[in-house]
Design an enzyme around this catalytic site. Structure first.
Site, short mmCIF file in Angstrom:
data_model
loop_
_atom_site.label_atom_id
_atom_site.label_comp_id
_atom_site.label_asym_id
_atom_site.label_seq_id
_atom_site.Cartn_x
_atom_site.Cartn_y
_atom_site.Cartn_z
CG ASP A 73 -1.73 -1.18 1.44
OD1 ASP A 73 -1.19 -2.21 1.86
OD2 ASP A 73 -2.94 -1.10 1.16
CG ASN A 125 -2.02 -5.51 5.15
OD1 ASN A 125 -2.22 -6.66 4.79
ND2 ASN A 125 -1.78 -4.52 4.31
CB THR A 142 -4.68 -1.09 -2.04
OG1 THR A 142 -4.47 -0.16 -0.96
CG2 THR A 142 -4.62 -0.36 -3.37
CG PHE A 179 -5.52 -10.45 3.64
CD1 PHE A 179 -5.61 -9.07 3.64
CD2 PHE A 179 -5.63 -11.14 4.83
CE1 PHE A 179 -5.79 -8.38 4.84
CE2 PHE A 179 -5.82 -10.47 6.03
CZ PHE A 179 -5.91 -9.07 6.04
CG ASN A 180 -6.84 -6.67 0.07
OD1 ASN A 180 -6.40 -6.60 1.22
ND2 ASN A 180 -6.23 -6.12 -0.96
CG ASP A 203 -1.92 -2.99 -2.13
OD1 ASP A 203 -1.67 -2.81 -0.93
OD2 ASP A 203 -2.66 -3.90 -2.54
O1 RIB Z 1 -3.30 -10.20 -0.77
C1 RIB Z 1 -2.54 -9.03 -0.92
C2 RIB Z 1 -3.26 -7.84 -0.36
O2 RIB Z 1 -3.50 -8.04 1.03
C3 RIB Z 1 -2.45 -6.54 -0.45
O3 RIB Z 1 -3.32 -5.45 -0.60
C4 RIB Z 1 -1.76 -6.47 0.87
O4 RIB Z 1 -1.43 -5.13 1.25
C5 RIB Z 1 -2.81 -7.02 1.78
O5 RIB Z 1 -3.72 -5.97 2.07
CA CA Z 2 -3.19 -3.60 1.02
#
Ligand code: RIB
Ligand code: CA
Length: 314
Positions: A15, A39, A124, A165-166, A240
């Site tokens: 980010d 995060n 992001t 993850f996001n 990101d």
């Molecule tokens: O999976 C990667 C994403 O998850 C990125 O945006 C990283 O910063 C985390 O937020």
């Molecule tokens: Ca991120």
């Protein structure tokens, strides 16, 4: 013509690079930064965003947002980003206070005050703030120019075999964003895993020789260590960064139209961005899916942005 951007983020090492490109590339007008738990906690990622602004000389409003997902328990990622969310460099004291307003209200105010079709939303992190803004003020959906989000994947995930993850951090929010009647570009792992910060890139950044370039080298050094240890990468994929790069220079990666929906009820697949480039479900193609990266083009513009901000900081 510059692209006006609200960056909604969870700094986060990658980010931070997205923030720096957005501030340093002349083709981008960074209007505001909003933060969301992801995060790390929203307190930590907001402090981190302010620290990156201080070291890079970024002077735009920063507003803190959602502290938790819409309905599920919060998940964080200390294995990749550390306990602070931006482990590695010593973080400078903030040069400004966060805005008094909530991130969702800042997003709504900026979009509603601007001419229709002039503001891009660049999330992001988890999509909680974006989904809350859509719900609180549905008119933003027809006014936003494009949503260019880092999240999901047309292939495997990274938090689970199916989910990135996001998206899995707040799948209900993500599904609302993909289902919205607005243009969406999905910058998923199938693209961002091509965006590795290799040794030659680190050397180019280090050669700039400014406090900002040293900060970036330290960020990437920590990110490289955790990605090597936990994900088996020789060099870290700077996910990101690719979102802002697309708005700065659309040639930086190719896209293919697809139908994308987020799995919400899969025992093993919750948070998966189910991506149909064909017509398996008879659904309209609602998303531009990023596919092939022009890696030299990405890193050329990023090195230039760091140099530009370094020059303005000397
Ligand atoms: O999976 C990667 C994403 O998850 C990125 O945006 C990283 O910063 C985390 O937020
Ligand atoms: Ca991120």
């Amino acid at each position: 013509m510059t692209e006006r951007v609200i960056l909604d983020c969870d700094p986060g090492h990658d980010d931070a690079l997205a923030m720096i490109l957005a501030a340093g590339d002349p083709r981008i007008d960074l209007v505001a930064i909003t933060t969301c738990a992801g995060n790390q906690t929203v307190e930590k990622v907001t402090r981190n965003a302010l620290a990156v602004c201080a070291v890079a000389g970024i002077d735009v409003p920063v507003a803190a947002g959602a502290a938790a997902p819409l309905v599920r328990p919060q998940m964080v990622a200390p294995d990749i980003h550390g306990e602070s969310g931006l482990d590695g460099p010593v973080l400078p004291a903030p040069a400004r206070e966060p805005e008094a307003c909530h991130a969702v209200d800042l997003i709504i105010d900026i979009v509603m005050a601007g001419e229709p079709g002039t503001i891009n939303l660049v999330p992001t992190g988890p999509l909680t703030n974006i989904a809350l803004a859509m719900s609180k003020e549905p008119r933003i959906i027809e006014r936003v120019k494009r949503v260019v989000l880092m999240g999901g994947s047309a292939g495997r995930g990274n938090r689970t075999p199916a989910a990135e993850f996001n998206i899995v951090a707040d799948p209900e929010a993500a599904q609302a964003v993909f289902a919205g009647a607005w243009p969406v570009t999905m910058v998923g792992l199938n693209l961002t895993h091509q965006a590795t910060a290799d040794a030659d890139v680190i050397a180019r950044i280090a050669a700039i020789g400014s406090p900002l370039s040293e900060f970036v080298v330290e960020i990437l050094g920590f990110f490289a260590k955790t990605y090597r240890e936990h994900q088996g990468f020789d060099a870290p994929p700077v996910h990101d960064l690719c979102t802002v790069a697309k708005l700065a220079d659309p040639a930086v990666f190719t896209t293919r139209d697809a139908f994308v929906a987020v799995e919400l009820a899969g025992r093993w697949t919750t948070g998966m961005t189910v991506t149909d480039f064909g017509d398996a479900y008879g659904e309209e193609h609602n998303t531009q899916v990023a596919t092939e990266l022009d890696k030299p083009r990405l890193w050329d513009m990023t090195v230039d942005a760091i140099a530009a901000l370094s020059g303005s900081r000397s």
